[in-house]
Design an enzyme around this catalytic site. Structure first.
Site, PDB file in Angstrom:
ATOM      1  N   ASP A  10       0.821  -1.254  -0.087  1.00 19.99           N
ATOM      2  CA  ASP A  10       0.016   0.022  -0.059  1.00 19.99           C
ATOM      3  C   ASP A  10       0.945   1.212   0.026  1.00 19.99           C
ATOM      4  OD1 ASP A  10      -1.682   2.109   0.625  1.00 19.99           O
ATOM      5  OD2 ASP A  10      -2.588   1.225   2.478  1.00 19.99           O
ATOM      6  N   ASP A  34      -6.087   7.078  -5.560  1.00 16.67           N
ATOM      7  CA  ASP A  34      -6.442   8.230  -5.011  1.00 16.67           C
ATOM      8  C   ASP A  34      -7.439   8.210  -3.998  1.00 16.67           C
ATOM      9  OD1 ASP A  34      -6.557  11.105  -5.734  1.00 16.67           O
ATOM     10  OD2 ASP A  34      -8.133  10.788  -7.432  1.00 16.67           O
ATOM     11  N   SER A 117      -2.727   4.405 -14.177  1.00 18.18           N
ATOM     12  CA  SER A 117      -3.591   3.894 -15.241  1.00 18.18           C
ATOM     13  C   SER A 117      -3.948   2.525 -15.492  1.00 18.18           C
ATOM     14  CB  SER A 117      -3.307   4.278 -16.626  1.00 18.18           C
ATOM     15  OG  SER A 117      -3.354   6.061 -16.862  1.00 18.18           O
ATOM     16  N   THR A 118      -3.482   1.829 -14.519  1.00 23.92           N
ATOM     17  CA  THR A 118      -3.637   0.183 -14.411  1.00 23.92           C
ATOM     18  C   THR A 118      -4.751  -0.270 -13.772  1.00 23.92           C
ATOM     19  OG1 THR A 118      -2.016  -0.354 -12.948  1.00 23.92           O
ATOM     20  CG2 THR A 118      -1.211  -0.404 -15.119  1.00 23.92           C
ATOM     21  N   GLY A 119      -5.392   0.733 -13.300  1.00 23.51           N
ATOM     22  CA  GLY A 119      -6.887   0.228 -12.493  1.00 23.51           C
ATOM     23  C   GLY A 119      -7.954   0.725 -13.376  1.00 23.51           C
TER      24      GLY A 119
HETATM   25  N1  AR6 Z   1      -1.322   1.498  -3.139  1.00 23.25           N
HETATM   26  C1  AR6 Z   1      -0.863   1.378  -4.151  1.00 23.25           C
HETATM   27  N2  AR6 Z   1      -1.306   1.086  -5.378  1.00 23.25           N
HETATM   28  C2  AR6 Z   1      -2.778   0.900  -5.430  1.00 23.25           C
HETATM   29  C3  AR6 Z   1      -3.687   1.169  -3.995  1.00 23.25           C
HETATM   30  C4  AR6 Z   1      -2.784   1.706  -2.846  1.00 23.25           C
HETATM   31  N3  AR6 Z   1      -3.212   1.740  -1.849  1.00 23.25           N
HETATM   32  N4  AR6 Z   1      -4.809   0.957  -4.427  1.00 23.25           N
HETATM   33  C5  AR6 Z   1      -4.833   0.654  -5.421  1.00 23.25           C
HETATM   34  N5  AR6 Z   1      -3.772   0.719  -6.195  1.00 23.25           N
HETATM   35  P1  AR6 Z   1      -6.223   3.367  -9.797  1.00 23.25           P
HETATM   36  P2  AR6 Z   1      -5.902   4.602 -12.425  1.00 23.25           P
HETATM   37  C6  AR6 Z   1      -3.226   0.340  -7.629  1.00 23.25           C
HETATM   38  O1  AR6 Z   1      -7.631   2.705 -10.406  1.00 23.25           O
HETATM   39  O2  AR6 Z   1      -6.188   3.287 -13.230  1.00 23.25           O
HETATM   40  C7  AR6 Z   1      -9.571   6.847  -9.562  1.00 23.25           C
HETATM   41  O3  AR6 Z   1     -10.786   6.790  -9.135  1.00 23.25           O
HETATM   42  C8  AR6 Z   1      -4.207  -0.338  -8.538  1.00 23.25           C
HETATM   43  O4  AR6 Z   1      -3.989  -1.973  -8.058  1.00 23.25           O
HETATM   44  O5  AR6 Z   1      -6.037   3.940  -8.643  1.00 23.25           O
HETATM   45  O6  AR6 Z   1      -4.991   5.573 -12.909  1.00 23.25           O
HETATM   46  C9  AR6 Z   1      -8.931   8.242  -9.930  1.00 23.25           C
HETATM   47  O7  AR6 Z   1      -9.349   9.387  -9.208  1.00 23.25           O
HETATM   48  C10 AR6 Z   1      -3.800  -0.097  -9.650  1.00 23.25           C
HETATM   49  O8  AR6 Z   1      -2.646  -0.967 -10.095  1.00 23.25           O
HETATM   50  O9  AR6 Z   1      -5.656   4.475 -11.163  1.00 23.25           O
HETATM   51  C11 AR6 Z   1      -9.084   8.518 -11.338  1.00 23.25           C
HETATM   52  O10 AR6 Z   1     -10.481   8.666 -11.617  1.00 23.25           O
HETATM   53  C12 AR6 Z   1      -3.136   1.200  -9.791  1.00 23.25           C
HETATM   54  O11 AR6 Z   1      -3.117   1.541  -8.128  1.00 23.25           O
HETATM   55  C13 AR6 Z   1      -8.770   6.867 -11.820  1.00 23.25           C
HETATM   56  O12 AR6 Z   1      -9.046   5.967 -10.710  1.00 23.25           O
HETATM   57  C14 AR6 Z   1      -3.949   2.312 -10.250  1.00 23.25           C
HETATM   58  O13 AR6 Z   1      -5.226   2.088 -10.369  1.00 23.25           O
HETATM   59  C15 AR6 Z   1      -7.570   6.655 -12.322  1.00 23.25           C
HETATM   60  O14 AR6 Z   1      -7.219   5.415 -12.828  1.00 23.25           O
END
Ligand code: AR6
Length: 169
Positions: A10, A34, A117-119
């Site tokens: 995390d 985020d 961007s991978t979520g």
């Molecule tokens: N620590 C580290 N990595 C994490 C955590 C954490 N606590 N939680 C999730 N991840 P995403 P995006 C990983 O969806 O794709 C938001 O709503 C997760 O497994 O967080 O850039 C924003 O406000 C994944 O690999 O971000 C935007 O609207 C990575 O973080 C949108 O999502 C990114 O996943 C951005 O989408």
């Protein structure tokens, strides 16, 4: 030389000078990493974010870390994957490059990145990891930087395994 270290966990727990947030263009919070960062940093983070006027995709803006162990948060906005022909790769590259620029301006020594961007934004994980490592490995050769260590913090096992393979560890 800057050291690159891979971790699974995390990012909000990282005791580093700055963590990078994968935000959206409003910078006003959301889900995923985020949401976790805003929850851990507390409401003063949102108050500072409101003063920033958002952030275009591919760029990066700095706030304080508030209740996080990290002193700063570098908010960047990754591209939403729309099939790969909408400049997604270049924009993802810009996220890593611009976050590193902000880190240099802050003259900090340690920074942690999530897998931008991978979520929610659905960028293919393997390709995203290749782009991230390309930028970071190139940067790691730099001599005129205050940065000493870059942490890559993977939350999900799939990303962690992709990075392990690409980094030969
Ligand atoms: N620590 C580290 N990595 C994490 C955590 C954490 N606590 N939680 C999730 N991840 P995403 P995006 C990983 O969806 O794709 C938001 O709503 C997760 O497994 O967080 O850039 C924003 O406000 C994944 O690999 O971000 C935007 O609207 C990575 O973080 C949108 O999502 C990114 O996943 C951005 O989408």
């Amino acid at each position: 030389m800057v050291k690159i270290t891979l971790l699974q966990g995390d990012i909000t727990r990282m005791e580093v000078d700055a963590i990078v947030n994968a935000a959206n263009t409003t910078l006003l919070g959301g889900g995923g990493v985020d949401g976790a960062i805003h929850a851990a940093a507390g409401p003063d983070l949102l108050a500072e974010c409101r003063t920033l006027g958002g952030c275009p995709t591919g760029e990066a803006k700095v706030t304080r870390g508030y209740r996080l162990p990290a002193r700063y948060i570098i908010h960047t906005v990754g591209p939403i994957w729309r099939g790969g022909h909408n400049n997604e790769e270049m924009l993802l590259r810009s996220c890593y490059e611009n976050a590193l620029k902000r880190a240099e301006e802050l003259q900090i020594e340690t920074i942690a990145f999530p897998n931008i961007s991978t979520g929610v934004y659905a960028f293919p994980k393997q390709r995203a990891a290749e782009i991230a490592l390309d930028v970071l490995n190139q940067y790691a050769k730099k001599k005129d930087t205050t940065l000493k260590e870059i942490f890559l913090v993977c939350f999900d096992l799939e990303n962690y395994q992709i990075y392990k393979r690409l980094m030969n560890i």
